[in-house]
Write an enzyme that holds these catalytic residues in place. Structure first.
Site, PDB file in Angstrom:
ATOM      1  N   LEU A 186      -3.985 -52.419 -21.522  1.00 11.36           N
ATOM      2  CA  LEU A 186      -3.194 -51.727 -20.505  1.00 11.36           C
ATOM      3  C   LEU A 186      -2.494 -50.553 -21.176  1.00 11.36           C
ATOM      4  CD1 LEU A 186      -1.442 -54.625 -18.508  1.00 11.36           C
ATOM      5  CD2 LEU A 186      -3.144 -53.030 -17.605  1.00 11.36           C
ATOM      6  N   ASP A 187      -2.479 -49.405 -20.524  1.00  8.52           N
ATOM      7  CA  ASP A 187      -1.768 -48.243 -21.058  1.00  8.52           C
ATOM      8  C   ASP A 187      -0.277 -48.556 -21.156  1.00  8.52           C
ATOM      9  OD1 ASP A 187      -4.106 -46.780 -21.157  1.00  8.52           O
ATOM     10  OD2 ASP A 187      -3.802 -45.887 -19.180  1.00  8.52           O
ATOM     11  N   PRO A 188       0.457 -47.838 -22.000  1.00  4.99           N
ATOM     12  CA  PRO A 188       1.907 -48.066 -22.097  1.00  4.99           C
ATOM     13  C   PRO A 188       2.622 -47.998 -20.750  1.00  4.99           C
ATOM     14  CG  PRO A 188       1.172 -46.705 -23.922  1.00  4.99           C
ATOM     15  CD  PRO A 188      -0.011 -46.859 -23.000  1.00  4.99           C
TER      16      PRO A 188
END
Length: 341
Positions: free
Chosen positions: A74-76
């Site tokens: 998951l992206d930040p």
């Protein structure tokens, strides 16, 4: 709490973490290694250092006592379901890359960014006041079912060995169009029209004219004339742009940010993602369905945060809070419990 026989320890398995927005997925894993690597739930007791605190303080530089992997990063910016595999559970993570996933995302109108989300920089501003709830609902139909998506040019996908973002940043003409990818959008609906009643704003960072020209140059060789100029003038009385929330159920490989970006174009405007929550990944969900016996919930990140500071007192069976929370939601793949045995 499910009972795991002591004779079955240590176990391998899968569990979901409710990742918060902010840290990277790898940062989450590195923190969890400190706990998992010193727990008899996953590691043979003979291999656990007596000084567990010292073992945890080794951090990511310490030798791994057990394998740990993730079933899709998951992206930040994103929060929600992050599936982890421990031990032999890592061999089953591949099934979560192509499984059906569910998301909830907030889209902000009037601004296009290089990353298609609020972590990036402004590329282009466009009119948005003509967009209504009804027009968004009408436009969604073209994004349902089997569709083809073009990955963002500012992505790490490679073309002839070079990341796409490198072409865009350096103004290198693309040797060929970015290949579209077939995906399936099983469900897509507008669940909330926020209008201007929100606190979101455009990214402060903006593309310079040189950066815009570099982007146009890299694209024009395969897409013809590309205009990345702002389409609106500065509003003397700035009005907060409209935002709306989408819920979607999609196949693996679907770019949620691309749906928001392309939807903005379809509306005669521009849009980018400002919040993104993965609510389900396969059988792991933030809100498991009681009618689905194979569903597993996710361990709140706060449970691990507390344990990293102080694991607390163990119960009568010798388990600390975070271990009990994991066992409650653990899909064991090597032991006496679990659908994957």
């Amino acid at each position: 709490m499910p009972k795991i026989a002591s004779s079955a320890l240590p176990v391998s398995g899968l569990f979901g973490v409710a990742k918060p927005s902010g840290p990277t997925s790898m940062a989450i894993i590195n923190d969890l290694k400190q706990l998992i690597g010193s727990s008899r739930l996953f590691v043979e007791e003979s291999k656990i250092p007596k000084d567990k605190a010292k073992q945890r303080n080794k951090g990511k530089r310490g030798k791994e006592a057990v394998k740990i992997g993730q079933g899709g990063t998951l992206d930040p910016l994103a929060d929600g379901v992050l599936v982890l595999g421990i031990g032999k559970g890592t061999k089953k993570l591949g099934e979560f890359l192509d499984c059906v996933k569910e998301y909830r995302t907030t889209c902000l109108l009037g601004c296009e960014t290089d990353s298609y989300d609020s972590e990036g920089a402004q590329v282009r501003l466009a009119p948005w006041k003509h967009v209504t709830r009804e027009s968004v609902e009408n436009a969604l139909d073209q994004f349902r079912g089997d569709i083809e998506q073009k990955p963002p040019i500012f992505s790490a996908l490679k073309m002839d060995g070079k990341p796409l973002y490198e072409y865009a940043r350096k103004g290198i003409p693309l040797p060929r169009p970015i290949e579209k990818r077939p995906v399936t959008v099983h469900e897509l609906e507008l669940v909330d029209w926020l209008g201007s009643e929100h606190t979101f704003s455009y990214p402060e960072k903006k593309f310079t004219e040189e950066e815009k020209q570099a982007l146009a140059k890299s694209l024009q060789s395969v897409e013809g004339a590309v205009d990345v100029r702002d389409e609106v003038d500065a509003d003397p009385v700035p009005q907060r742009p409209a935002a709306f929330v989408l819920r979607m159920r999609v196949s693996g490989g679907t770019y949620v940010r691309s749906i928001a970006h392309d939807l903005g174009h379809a509306l005669g405007s521009a849009a980018h993602v400002v919040t993104l929550t993965r609510t389900r990944q396969g059988r792991f969900a933030l809100e498991p369905k009681p009618e689905e016996p194979g569903d597993f919930g996710c361990v709140p990140w706060e449970v691990f945060e507390r344990a990293l500071v102080d694991a607390g007192e163990a119960d009568a069976d010798g388990w600390t809070e975070w271990e009990r929370e994991v066992m409650e939601r653990l899909d064991v793949v090597d032991g006496e419990k679990g659908s994957s045995s």
